[in-house]
Design an enzyme around this catalytic site. Structure first.
Site, PDB file in Angstrom:
ATOM      1  CB  ALA A  29      -0.959  -0.006   1.188  1.00 39.19           C
ATOM      2  CG  LEU A  30       4.471   0.379  -1.841  1.00 35.37           C
ATOM      3  CD1 LEU A  30       5.438   0.043  -2.967  1.00 35.37           C
ATOM      4  CD2 LEU A  30       5.145   0.221  -0.485  1.00 35.37           C
ATOM      5  N   GLY A  33       5.744   8.337   1.125  1.00 31.31           N
ATOM      6  CA  GLY A  33       6.661   8.101   2.246  1.00 31.31           C
ATOM      7  C   GLY A  33       7.555   6.898   1.932  1.00 31.31           C
ATOM      8  CG  HIS A  34       5.897   2.947   1.670  1.00 30.30           C
ATOM      9  ND1 HIS A  34       4.536   3.094   1.618  1.00 30.30           N
ATOM     10  CD2 HIS A  34       6.149   2.247   2.799  1.00 30.30           C
ATOM     11  CE1 HIS A  34       3.984   2.511   2.655  1.00 30.30           C
ATOM     12  NE2 HIS A  34       4.935   1.996   3.395  1.00 30.30           N
ATOM     13  CE  LYS A 146       2.829   6.830   9.216  1.00 31.77           C
ATOM     14  NZ  LYS A 146       2.213   5.985  10.285  1.00 31.77           N
ATOM     15  CG  ASP A 147       5.749   3.334  11.584  1.00 35.12           C
ATOM     16  OD1 ASP A 147       4.698   3.240  12.218  1.00 35.12           O
ATOM     17  OD2 ASP A 147       5.789   3.360  10.338  1.00 35.12           O
TER      18      ASP A 147
END
Ligand code: PAF
Length: 276
Positions: A29-30, A33-34, A146-147
């Site tokens: 689900a790119l 950000g990815h 973000k993580d």
């Protein structure tokens, strides 16, 4: 771009590989950000491997796992366009041929913040990231800020297991309105998306006026801002020591960070901002 589905084929492709390998682990689900991780990996390494694997062991809620978006064709297209060389896309039995016990004691950092709301989550994350590291043997591995807690957890695992990989944390990518990009944003209705903006706004305000001495006061103000939005259910907003995510910020070795988690409708969102 080569698409590889088994560990054996991946190892075959990567063996005797003269260039440095950059791994970008994802659950698909790119979004941009990815793609920013891929871009950084491309700039720093000779061969970029991206993995797409929706890891069941890190989900603490079965319905969250079930409804996790899986737009495979669009993901493949995005990665090919971004210049990714190898996509590793195993199925669940390839990664978990049998049920296996996993526990790595990384101390308190696992149980703070996200750990309180998603017990066991980081054991699942470490389990799959360890397996990906073993399969790919990357020189560098790229994760999004973000993580933030996830990055710290993985750093701790790398240290404890003495793994020969350097983790690289890349900045949060936001939509023009400030919302941190997340694969889960697709679950937000247009209305919910508007409500969700209070999270990045509250963090933005906090950063703007941040002085360490007024931390607690500013934290309360940010919480009030979020609580004034009735469609957002705050789970936590903490200002912590960036090294170990402890609320004791008297001796921040590497900095101070504010992290937030909240539910907007059925969608759980997280965000953060480095304050100092
Ligand atoms: O951040 C994610 O997408 C996942 O937690 C990761 C690192 C790919 C492990 O499944």
């Amino acid at each position: 771009m080569e698409i590889i589905k088994t560990i054996a084929a991946l190892q075959n492709r990567l063996q005797n590989q003269p260039e440095t390998i950059g791994l970008v682990p994802t659950m698909g689900a790119l979004h941009n950000g990815h793609l920013s991780l891929i871009k950084t990996a491309l700039a720093q390494t000779g061969l970029v491997v991206c993995s797409i694997f929706v890891n069941p062991t890190q989900f603490t809620d079965a319905s969250d796992l079930e409804k996790y978006p899986r737009p495979v064709e669009a993901d493949i297209e995005k990665l090919a366009q971004a210049g990714c060389a190898v996509l590793f896309m195993p199925d669940v039995p390839e990664i978990y041929p049998q049920k296996e016990h996993w526990h790595l004691d990384i101390g308190e950092i696992e149980h703070r913040l996200e750990g309180k709301f998603r017990p066991g989550h980081y054991q699942g994350v470490m389990q799959v990231v360890y397996k990906l590291f073993m399969a790919v043997k990357p020189d560098f591995a790229y994760f999004g800020q973000k993580d933030f807690q996830q990055v710290k957890v993985i750093e701790q695992m790398v240290k404890l297991k003495n793994l020969p990989v350097k983790t690289v944390m890349c900045p949060i990518v936001r939509d023009a309105d400030g919302l941190a990009m997340s694969s889960r944003n697709v679950h937000l209705s247009p209305e919910e998306r508007k409500h969700a903006l209070i999270l990045s706004w509250a963090l933005h305000q906090l950063k703007k006026s941040y002085v360490k001495e007024a931390s607690e006061e500013l934290r309360k103000e940010a919480i009030e801002l979020i609580n004034a939005e009735p469609n957002v259910q705050l789970e936590y907003l903490e200002i912590v020591n960036a090294a170990d995510l402890d609320t004791d910020i008297s001796n921040p070795q590497i900095g101070i960070i504010a992290l937030v988690a909240a539910k907007v409708g059925q969608t759980r969102l997280i965000d953060n901002v480095i304050l100092a």
